[in-house]
Motif scaffolding. Sequence first.
Motif, PDB file in Angstrom:
ATOM      1  N   VAL A 124       0.810  -1.209   0.016  1.00 50.99           N
ATOM      2  CA  VAL A 124      -0.137   0.241  -0.027  1.00 50.99           C
ATOM      3  C   VAL A 124       1.026   1.357  -0.090  1.00 50.99           C
ATOM      4  O   VAL A 124       1.728   1.410   0.834  1.00 50.99           O
ATOM      5  CB  VAL A 124      -1.156   0.120   1.204  1.00 50.99           C
ATOM      6  N   THR A 125       0.802   2.265  -0.681  1.00 49.85           N
ATOM      7  CA  THR A 125       1.301   3.308  -1.086  1.00 49.85           C
ATOM      8  C   THR A 125       0.633   4.689  -0.568  1.00 49.85           C
ATOM      9  O   THR A 125       1.016   5.714  -0.287  1.00 49.85           O
ATOM     10  CB  THR A 125       1.858   3.782  -2.438  1.00 49.85           C
ATOM     11  N   ASP A 126      -1.019   4.463  -0.556  1.00 50.69           N
ATOM     12  CA  ASP A 126      -1.552   5.810  -0.394  1.00 50.69           C
ATOM     13  C   ASP A 126      -3.263   5.227  -0.038  1.00 50.69           C
ATOM     14  O   ASP A 126      -3.738   3.871  -0.430  1.00 50.69           O
ATOM     15  CB  ASP A 126      -1.899   6.602  -1.522  1.00 50.69           C
ATOM     16  N   ILE A 127      -3.915   5.893   0.910  1.00 54.85           N
ATOM     17  CA  ILE A 127      -5.110   5.717   1.352  1.00 54.85           C
ATOM     18  C   ILE A 127      -5.791   6.896   1.252  1.00 54.85           C
ATOM     19  O   ILE A 127      -5.547   7.747   2.055  1.00 54.85           O
ATOM     20  CB  ILE A 127      -4.991   4.836   2.838  1.00 54.85           C
ATOM     21  N   LEU A 154      -7.467   2.394  -1.898  1.00 57.27           N
ATOM     22  CA  LEU A 154      -5.995   2.424  -1.971  1.00 57.27           C
ATOM     23  C   LEU A 154      -5.351   2.246  -2.950  1.00 57.27           C
ATOM     24  O   LEU A 154      -5.839   1.601  -3.981  1.00 57.27           O
ATOM     25  CB  LEU A 154      -5.846   0.785  -1.049  1.00 57.27           C
ATOM     26  N   THR A 155      -4.219   2.793  -3.142  1.00 53.97           N
ATOM     27  CA  THR A 155      -3.202   2.715  -4.312  1.00 53.97           C
ATOM     28  C   THR A 155      -2.122   1.922  -3.790  1.00 53.97           C
ATOM     29  O   THR A 155      -1.537   1.915  -2.572  1.00 53.97           O
ATOM     30  CB  THR A 155      -2.554   4.136  -4.493  1.00 53.97           C
ATOM     31  N   VAL A 156      -1.585   0.763  -4.662  1.00 57.72           N
ATOM     32  CA  VAL A 156      -0.533   0.014  -4.288  1.00 57.72           C
ATOM     33  C   VAL A 156       0.476   0.101  -5.331  1.00 57.72           C
ATOM     34  O   VAL A 156       0.198   0.586  -6.351  1.00 57.72           O
ATOM     35  CB  VAL A 156      -1.000  -1.401  -4.075  1.00 57.72           C
ATOM     36  N   LYS A 191     -13.079   4.783   7.431  1.00 59.26           N
ATOM     37  CA  LYS A 191     -12.529   3.855   8.392  1.00 59.26           C
ATOM     38  C   LYS A 191     -11.209   3.040   7.870  1.00 59.26           C
ATOM     39  O   LYS A 191     -10.786   2.337   8.742  1.00 59.26           O
ATOM     40  CB  LYS A 191     -13.778   2.820   8.961  1.00 59.26           C
ATOM     41  N   ALA A 192     -11.247   3.208   6.692  1.00 55.94           N
ATOM     42  CA  ALA A 192     -10.040   2.297   6.144  1.00 55.94           C
ATOM     43  C   ALA A 192      -8.711   2.817   6.748  1.00 55.94           C
ATOM     44  O   ALA A 192      -7.900   1.748   7.166  1.00 55.94           O
ATOM     45  CB  ALA A 192      -9.989   2.329   4.742  1.00 55.94           C
ATOM     46  N   LYS A 193      -8.693   3.966   7.116  1.00 52.39           N
ATOM     47  CA  LYS A 193      -7.205   4.521   7.529  1.00 52.39           C
ATOM     48  C   LYS A 193      -7.097   4.120   9.069  1.00 52.39           C
ATOM     49  O   LYS A 193      -5.911   4.088   9.548  1.00 52.39           O
ATOM     50  CB  LYS A 193      -7.277   6.052   7.576  1.00 52.39           C
ATOM     51  N   GLU A 194      -8.148   3.680   9.646  1.00 53.55           N
ATOM     52  CA  GLU A 194      -7.928   3.095  10.891  1.00 53.55           C
ATOM     53  C   GLU A 194      -7.397   1.674  10.995  1.00 53.55           C
ATOM     54  O   GLU A 194      -6.804   1.222  12.057  1.00 53.55           O
ATOM     55  CB  GLU A 194      -9.434   3.022  11.732  1.00 53.55           C
ATOM     56  N   VAL A 252      -0.044   2.907   5.354  1.00 51.35           N
ATOM     57  CA  VAL A 252       0.995   2.852   3.908  1.00 51.35           C
ATOM     58  C   VAL A 252       2.104   1.965   4.825  1.00 51.35           C
ATOM     59  O   VAL A 252       2.541   1.913   5.596  1.00 51.35           O
ATOM     60  CB  VAL A 252       1.665   4.140   3.859  1.00 51.35           C
ATOM     61  N   GLY A 253       2.519   1.005   3.603  1.00 51.71           N
ATOM     62  CA  GLY A 253       3.385  -0.008   3.745  1.00 51.71           C
ATOM     63  C   GLY A 253       2.661  -1.388   4.216  1.00 51.71           C
ATOM     64  O   GLY A 253       3.685  -2.180   4.252  1.00 51.71           O
ATOM     65  N   ASP A 254       1.536  -1.538   4.360  1.00 50.13           N
ATOM     66  CA  ASP A 254       0.865  -2.912   4.598  1.00 50.13           C
ATOM     67  C   ASP A 254       1.017  -3.678   3.185  1.00 50.13           C
ATOM     68  O   ASP A 254       0.875  -3.118   2.202  1.00 50.13           O
ATOM     69  CB  ASP A 254      -0.581  -2.723   4.905  1.00 50.13           C
ATOM     70  N   TYR A 255       0.879  -4.719   3.325  1.00 52.04           N
ATOM     71  CA  TYR A 255       1.186  -5.781   2.118  1.00 52.04           C
ATOM     72  C   TYR A 255      -0.502  -6.264   1.798  1.00 52.04           C
ATOM     73  O   TYR A 255      -1.141  -6.469   2.694  1.00 52.04           O
ATOM     74  CB  TYR A 255       2.046  -6.834   2.357  1.00 52.04           C
ATOM     75  N   VAL A 256      -0.578  -6.500   0.625  1.00 59.63           N
ATOM     76  CA  VAL A 256      -1.785  -6.946  -0.022  1.00 59.63           C
ATOM     77  C   VAL A 256      -1.425  -8.303  -0.888  1.00 59.63           C
ATOM     78  O   VAL A 256      -0.279  -8.346  -1.691  1.00 59.63           O
ATOM     79  CB  VAL A 256      -2.307  -5.789  -1.078  1.00 59.63           C
TER      80      VAL A 256
END
Length: 337
Positions: A69-72, A78-80, A137-140, A144-148
């Motif tokens: 993840v690069t942006d929320i 999400l942008t990845v 609520k996604a930002k909670e 950024v940096g989480d994997y998908v």
Amino acid sequence: MQIKESLCTLSELDCIGNITEASDKAYEILSQYAKTQKTNSLNVIGFLKGKADYTLMLDAHIDQVGFVVTDIDDNGFLTVATVGGIDLRALPSRDVTVHGKEKITAVFCSVPPHLSKGETEYDNITEIKLDTALGSKAKEIVSVGDYVTFNQKCFSLSDDLICGRSFDDRAGVVCLLELAKRLNGKELPVNVAFALSNQEELGLRGAITAAFSVNPDEAIAIDVDFGDSPDVSKDESSPLGEGGIITYSPILDKKINQKLITIAKENNIGYSTFVTGGKTSTDADMISISRDGVKTTVLSIPLRNMHSAVEILSLSDLNAVCDLLEKYILAGGIFNA
């Protein structure tokens, strides 16, 4: 566990970045049969003692392709960025798992054909957003940096063909675990090291440290290669159902290949061959130049739809690779060749 069950179990676990579900499970299994350790580079290495002071290393990479993840945005989209090579055309409408503070399911957005102008081209991952359906609520939950990772269960297509994710290279990992099980307790002519290397998809990184640590006399990288399908050239693929693929290249050792073929013929084990004029794009490229050089080759399992959520392989090919390697090891590799 049987090979099919082991493959499905490991393929549905993840190993990307600091997520080590698959390697933790592989460590648990390998530890039952070999002296096993985890390294600082997140490799898993097992060892079986043989009679001679000579080490044959078998390598298969445990990591997989995915996203980070690069942006929320405020609406939960999400942008990845890609982690490893992924065909962007296969992403729209695909469901995935986001590894945030908790695991959530998200879906790559897809432009309805009614709204698209002509053929939609996907050449920039940042333009294909992920919908979490969580809104603000996604930002909670996601940072950024989480994997998908792909979200796909393993399933059978026929008695022999099986489909799932991360078969590249959990198929090779499963083969190594099966070999450790078969060889455990047997008198071995040479030492055998099992390297489940990490971060192959990011530049063969784990193989570099694994080969340096083990310092083998010879090595075989077990990976996957392009399987035959209508949209893949016969010159660049190998048939499913005919056994493993023995690779020839100027950087690989021909004596290992010759002995593998001799053993395959003597034991009626199916195989095919593939020739490349240089690098193999497998861990063998790095293993072969470790320290002062290692005699190395590549033995692969044919795979359709590589680097997708629906990779397909033949269980008979996977078993053929395991059978060939078992007999090769018991024959001492090229130690006495």
